[in-house]
Design a protein around this motif. Sequence first.
Motif, mmCIF file in Angstrom:
data_model
loop_
_atom_site.group_PDB
_atom_site.id
_atom_site.type_symbol
_atom_site.label_atom_id
_atom_site.label_comp_id
_atom_site.label_asym_id
_atom_site.label_seq_id
_atom_site.Cartn_x
_atom_site.Cartn_y
_atom_site.Cartn_z
ATOM 1 N N THR A 236 15.561 20.191 38.823
ATOM 2 C CA THR A 236 14.655 20.527 37.723
ATOM 3 C C THR A 236 13.347 19.784 37.945
ATOM 4 O OG1 THR A 236 16.555 20.676 36.232
ATOM 5 C CG2 THR A 236 14.379 20.579 35.216
ATOM 6 N N ALA B 236 10.935 18.971 36.094
ATOM 7 C CA ALA B 236 10.579 17.986 35.069
ATOM 8 C C ALA B 236 11.332 16.677 35.228
ATOM 9 C CB ALA B 236 10.830 18.564 33.676
ATOM 10 N N LYS B 237 12.427 16.683 36.001
ATOM 11 C CA LYS B 237 13.207 15.467 36.225
ATOM 12 C C LYS B 237 12.844 14.779 37.539
ATOM 13 C CE LYS B 237 17.210 17.339 33.710
ATOM 14 N NZ LYS B 237 18.670 17.629 33.750
ATOM 15 N N GLN C 74 7.415 12.794 38.477
ATOM 16 C CA GLN C 74 7.135 12.796 37.047
ATOM 17 C C GLN C 74 7.316 11.419 36.410
ATOM 18 O OE1 GLN C 74 6.131 15.949 35.473
ATOM 19 N NE2 GLN C 74 5.827 16.014 37.685
ATOM 20 N N TYR C 75 7.768 10.449 37.179
ATOM 21 C CA TYR C 75 8.109 9.131 36.634
ATOM 22 C C TYR C 75 7.538 8.024 37.513
ATOM 23 C CZ TYR C 75 11.325 11.344 33.384
ATOM 24 O OH TYR C 75 11.841 12.102 32.369
ATOM 25 N N GLY D 93 14.225 11.725 26.034
ATOM 26 C CA GLY D 93 14.050 13.034 26.668
ATOM 27 C C GLY D 93 15.140 13.991 26.224
ATOM 28 N N ASN E 174 15.739 17.046 28.501
ATOM 29 C CA ASN E 174 14.646 18.016 28.315
ATOM 30 C C ASN E 174 14.838 18.828 27.028
ATOM 31 O OD1 ASN E 174 13.524 17.103 30.682
ATOM 32 N ND2 ASN E 174 14.284 18.806 31.920
ATOM 33 N N ARG E 175 15.242 18.134 25.972
ATOM 34 C CA ARG E 175 15.442 18.686 24.624
ATOM 35 C C ARG E 175 16.695 19.557 24.503
ATOM 36 N NH1 ARG E 175 10.207 19.234 26.005
ATOM 37 N NH2 ARG E 175 8.623 18.074 24.816
ATOM 38 N N ILE F 132 13.047 25.712 22.294
ATOM 39 C CA ILE F 132 12.863 24.383 21.702
ATOM 40 C C ILE F 132 12.908 24.444 20.179
ATOM 41 C CG2 ILE F 132 11.233 22.487 21.403
ATOM 42 C CD1 ILE F 132 10.296 23.045 24.291
ATOM 43 N N LYS G 249 18.457 25.580 25.259
ATOM 44 C CA LYS G 249 18.323 24.133 25.058
ATOM 45 C C LYS G 249 19.463 23.588 24.205
ATOM 46 C CE LYS G 249 14.194 23.442 27.091
ATOM 47 N NZ LYS G 249 13.978 22.566 28.241
ATOM 48 N N CYS H 190 10.332 16.763 17.148
ATOM 49 C CA CYS H 190 10.049 17.061 18.561
ATOM 50 C C CYS H 190 8.708 16.445 18.955
ATOM 51 C CB CYS H 190 10.029 18.572 18.774
ATOM 52 S SG CYS H 190 10.074 19.083 20.502
ATOM 53 N N SER I 230 9.082 11.613 26.278
ATOM 54 C CA SER I 230 8.609 12.149 25.005
ATOM 55 C C SER I 230 9.214 11.244 23.945
ATOM 56 C CB SER I 230 9.077 13.596 24.814
ATOM 57 O OG SER I 230 10.493 13.653 24.852
#
Length: 445
Positions: free
Chosen positions: A15, A17-18, A22-23, A51, A54-55, A223, A248, A344, A377
């Motif tokens: 993924t 976003a992971k 990104q970190y 996180g 991711n929701r 979401i 999600k 959120c 987030s």
Amino acid sequence: MKTLAHHLIPGGCHTYAKGDDQYPISAPGFIARGLGCRVWDLDDREYIEYGMGNRAVGLGHAYPPVIEAVQRELSRGCNFTRPSPVEVQCADQFLSLIEGAEMVKFCKDGSDATSGAMRLARAYTGRDLIACCGDHPFFSTDDWFIGTTAMNAGIPQAVRDLTLTFRYNDLDSVRTLFARHPDQIAALILEPARAEEPLPGYLEALRDLCHANGALLIFDEMITGFRWHARGAQTLYGVTPDLSCFGKALANGFSVSALAGKREFMRLGGLAHSDRPRVFLLSTTHGAETHALAAAIATMRVYENEPVIEHLVRCGTLLRSGIEDIVSRRRLGNHFKVLGRPSCLLYATLDATGASSQAFRTLFLQEMARRHVLAPSFVVSYSHTDSDIDATLAAVDGALEVYGQALDSGVERFLIGRPSEVVYRRYNRSDAADEFKASAMLHAR
């Protein structure tokens, strides 16, 4: 482990976003386990997490009623050559919650659901063009959406040309699309809300514009569906779309997504019609795995019978209020902002000039992780408690102290390693690419 991951997996994970880009480099590289709102890395270091997959995890990691339902179903097998009764049970439970929908089809991820909606809209209207909201970051991994981003390599121009974009809360941008492409647009897709709330009457007017021009209105509720309201943001805002897509938190982290909508449209993917061509809607080998649907049923029942949304709002409100107090006290109001609905929350990191900054985002992530909070987030779950919020606020205070020093002395003095990146970029930075290439080559030797 990280070196092996980059040797075996493009990007080092499945993924974007992971991903490591990104970190900060000091963040935990892998999560070994989770319970409630807490996770542990491979070195058994404990973090409060925001996180939440991711929701995708609304109730909390390994939430007992969900896990128990999964275990019961798994003992009977998980995938058969004919439908399982749990498919009907899950559909009935879902449609009892999402009142504007009359039929539903389950699949495994959000991209399949939204892409199925596009195919259905095109089949129903006989039109080729679709339009997605350009202010919302993600709708699908499929070409119709990724072709609108900077990462459109490998997507034919002819496919890219079939997707248009419009602006959120801007009806004129939609009117312009319909005027430029009369009788050509099959559907509009957007999230009902994100960090920005819909202006009064906006969603109603958008629906009316679509219908006046022969197009379908589609809500992406991946979401919003189980964070804005247990029955979907469409219930909260009082606007029923033609089709809607959920996922999600629908199954508290288990892989279940849904395409739902009015029977008039959904029936085209079924067997009980002969007046229109058949639509190959959604058909996946693993789309109705019984244990995942059992997880969805258990999750929806918790949302239906317990004050999940109220808890998310209360915790998010406490968190936002506390952070804003810290920001005000440290005089960082022009540089750090909390955004979105309490259930959120997001945040914005701005540099000394007030410009959005990945370097300062990375610094904040770094300092939060140093204080045992993983916060890409500020997305809360049903498992977050007041004491978790208090511990988080203490971490935010410490992280923002460093943030303020970095504004005065330069972020590079405080940041360990390279800054994080945005996902949608045309190229990787050469220095970052060399770093990950070296990791992969090291393992190859």
